[in-house]
Design a protein around this motif. Structure first.
Motif, mmCIF file in Angstrom:
data_model
loop_
_atom_site.group_PDB
_atom_site.id
_atom_site.type_symbol
_atom_site.label_atom_id
_atom_site.label_comp_id
_atom_site.label_asym_id
_atom_site.label_seq_id
_atom_site.Cartn_x
_atom_site.Cartn_y
_atom_site.Cartn_z
ATOM 1 N N ILE A 22 44.654 45.954 29.238
ATOM 2 C CA ILE A 22 43.312 46.284 29.725
ATOM 3 C C ILE A 22 43.069 45.647 31.082
ATOM 4 O O ILE A 22 42.614 46.302 32.034
ATOM 5 N N ASN A 23 43.401 44.360 31.188
ATOM 6 C CA ASN A 23 43.179 43.637 32.430
ATOM 7 C C ASN A 23 43.977 44.241 33.582
ATOM 8 O O ASN A 23 43.441 44.477 34.666
ATOM 9 N N PHE A 24 45.258 44.531 33.343
ATOM 10 C CA PHE A 24 46.113 45.055 34.402
ATOM 11 C C PHE A 24 45.679 46.452 34.828
ATOM 12 O O PHE A 24 45.765 46.804 36.003
ATOM 13 N N THR A 25 45.205 47.246 33.875
ATOM 14 C CA THR A 25 44.728 48.590 34.209
ATOM 15 C C THR A 25 43.529 48.538 35.152
ATOM 16 O O THR A 25 43.501 49.219 36.185
ATOM 17 N N PHE A 26 42.550 47.708 34.829
ATOM 18 C CA PHE A 26 41.364 47.616 35.676
ATOM 19 C C PHE A 26 41.674 46.927 37.005
ATOM 20 O O PHE A 26 41.096 47.280 38.040
ATOM 21 N N LEU A 27 42.590 45.971 36.982
ATOM 22 C CA LEU A 27 43.000 45.334 38.238
ATOM 23 C C LEU A 27 43.670 46.338 39.169
ATOM 24 O O LEU A 27 43.453 46.309 40.381
ATOM 25 N N THR A 28 44.482 47.227 38.618
ATOM 26 C CA THR A 28 45.150 48.241 39.429
ATOM 27 C C THR A 28 44.132 49.170 40.075
ATOM 28 O O THR A 28 44.264 49.551 41.246
ATOM 29 N N ILE A 29 43.095 49.530 39.324
ATOM 30 C CA ILE A 29 42.044 50.379 39.899
ATOM 31 C C ILE A 29 41.350 49.654 41.046
ATOM 32 O O ILE A 29 41.109 50.231 42.118
ATOM 33 N N ILE A 30 41.049 48.361 40.857
ATOM 34 C CA ILE A 30 40.347 47.591 41.880
ATOM 35 C C ILE A 30 41.234 47.342 43.095
ATOM 36 O O ILE A 30 40.828 47.589 44.238
ATOM 37 N N ILE A 31 42.453 46.867 42.845
ATOM 38 C CA ILE A 31 43.318 46.440 43.953
ATOM 39 C C ILE A 31 43.973 47.631 44.648
ATOM 40 O O ILE A 31 43.929 47.740 45.880
ATOM 41 N N ARG A 32 44.592 48.505 43.868
ATOM 42 C CA ARG A 32 45.389 49.583 44.472
ATOM 43 C C ARG A 32 44.551 50.758 44.934
ATOM 44 O O ARG A 32 44.800 51.317 46.009
ATOM 45 N N PHE A 33 43.555 51.145 44.132
ATOM 46 C CA PHE A 33 42.832 52.374 44.449
ATOM 47 C C PHE A 33 41.498 52.132 45.158
ATOM 48 O O PHE A 33 40.929 53.071 45.718
ATOM 49 N N ILE A 106 37.148 37.126 32.505
ATOM 50 C CA ILE A 106 36.367 37.859 31.500
ATOM 51 C C ILE A 106 37.285 38.438 30.427
ATOM 52 O O ILE A 106 37.032 38.313 29.224
ATOM 53 N N ASN A 107 38.368 39.072 30.859
ATOM 54 C CA ASN A 107 39.259 39.737 29.911
ATOM 55 C C ASN A 107 40.055 38.758 29.049
ATOM 56 O O ASN A 107 40.479 39.110 27.948
ATOM 57 N N SER A 108 40.261 37.551 29.537
ATOM 58 C CA SER A 108 41.065 36.602 28.770
ATOM 59 C C SER A 108 40.228 35.700 27.873
ATOM 60 O O SER A 108 40.678 35.305 26.800
ATOM 61 N N LEU A 109 39.005 35.366 28.296
ATOM 62 C CA LEU A 109 38.207 34.392 27.555
ATOM 63 C C LEU A 109 37.201 35.011 26.591
ATOM 64 O O LEU A 109 36.546 34.288 25.844
ATOM 65 N N ALA A 122 32.074 46.167 30.835
ATOM 66 C CA ALA A 122 31.882 45.217 31.934
ATOM 67 C C ALA A 122 32.857 45.489 33.077
ATOM 68 O O ALA A 122 32.474 45.500 34.254
ATOM 69 N N ASN A 123 34.105 45.740 32.732
ATOM 70 C CA ASN A 123 35.103 46.069 33.757
ATOM 71 C C ASN A 123 34.741 47.360 34.492
ATOM 72 O O ASN A 123 34.869 47.447 35.716
ATOM 73 N N SER A 124 34.301 48.351 33.735
ATOM 74 C CA SER A 124 33.944 49.639 34.343
ATOM 75 C C SER A 124 32.750 49.493 35.280
ATOM 76 O O SER A 124 32.717 50.105 36.361
ATOM 77 N N LEU A 125 31.769 48.695 34.890
ATOM 78 C CA LEU A 125 30.599 48.495 35.743
ATOM 79 C C LEU A 125 30.972 47.769 37.033
ATOM 80 O O LEU A 125 30.447 48.085 38.107
ATOM 81 N N ILE A 126 31.881 46.803 36.946
ATOM 82 C CA ILE A 126 32.340 46.106 38.153
ATOM 83 C C ILE A 126 33.007 47.091 39.108
ATOM 84 O O ILE A 126 32.741 47.092 40.313
ATOM 85 N N ILE A 127 33.859 47.951 38.567
ATOM 86 C CA ILE A 127 34.534 48.948 39.404
ATOM 87 C C ILE A 127 33.528 49.933 40.002
ATOM 88 O O ILE A 127 33.621 50.313 41.173
ATOM 89 N N LEU A 128 32.544 50.349 39.198
ATOM 90 C CA LEU A 128 31.532 51.284 39.682
ATOM 91 C C LEU A 128 30.737 50.682 40.838
ATOM 92 O O LEU A 128 30.507 51.342 41.862
ATOM 93 N N VAL A 129 30.332 49.421 40.698
ATOM 94 C CA VAL A 129 29.581 48.754 41.763
ATOM 95 C C VAL A 129 30.435 48.631 43.022
ATOM 96 O O VAL A 129 29.972 48.893 44.140
#
Length: 200
Positions: A22-33, A106-109, A122-129
């Protein structure tokens, strides 16, 4: 089964791997895309991925233990050394660094009181913002670059448009304005500063 008083396998392994996906998927969206698509800076892509992965596993591991004051101070000292031993980075890159660290934390704790739907939300909202700010609300940042210019005739006020066109053709940038600094008539050169928007 245990080896040297340490279990060989724990059910938390599956939880860790699922959260990592989950963490790596959302990180890829944030960092790469989001980040790389706009900045085209590969050096920070490498940094963001590695720091976020290490922070994820560090937090996931440490949440199984009760940290005493010594361990907490030691962690702050490590991050302090990293901060003061590295070059200053632009504020936008620093913000993205904070975002990827925050997402990994967030994803680990997240504990049993927080469902997977809330984690993904929460991850989706961060990406949306991030997407909305980058795409619609962020103002363009004007940058400057100093250049040594040798065509001394073009620095005259009446030849400003020729100076601007010549610099644009040489640099490939869409220049907003040009300011002229020191002029060396012995070498027929002038120090000029060009101003342009990032991404142009």
């Amino acid at each position: 089964m245990e080896f040297l008083d340490i279990p060989l396998f724990d059910d938390d392994f599956f939880k860790m791997m699922f959260r990592f996906v989950i963490n790596f998927t959302f990180l890829t969206i944030i960092i790469r895309f989001l980040y790389y698509h706009l900045s085209k800076r590969k050096d920070y892509v490498f940094t963001y991925y590695l720091i976020s992965v290490i922070v994820f596993f560090l937090c996931f591991t440490l949440k199984k233990y009760e940290l005493d004051i010594g361990m907490a101070l030691g962690l702050f000292a490590i991050f302090g050394i990293i901060r003061y031993r590295t070059d200053a980075i632009p504020i936008k890159e620093m913000t993205y660094l904070f975002v990827v660290i925050g997402v990994s934390v967030i994803n680990s704790l997240a504990n049993k009181k927080m469902s997977y739907a809330e984690i993904i939300g929460a991850n989706s909202l961060i990406i949306l913002v991030l997407f909305l700010i980058e795409r619609y609300w962020a103002l363009k940042q004007e940058e400057s670059k100093a250049v040594v210019y040798e065509n001394i005739e073009n620095i005259k006020p009446e030849n400003y448009h020729l100076l601007k066109q010549d610099l644009e053709s040489r640099t490939g940038l869409s220049i907003n304005k040009v300011t002229i600094g020191d002029v060396d008539f012995l070498k027929d050169t002038a120090k000029v500063t060009i101003f342009f928007f990032r991404g142009n």
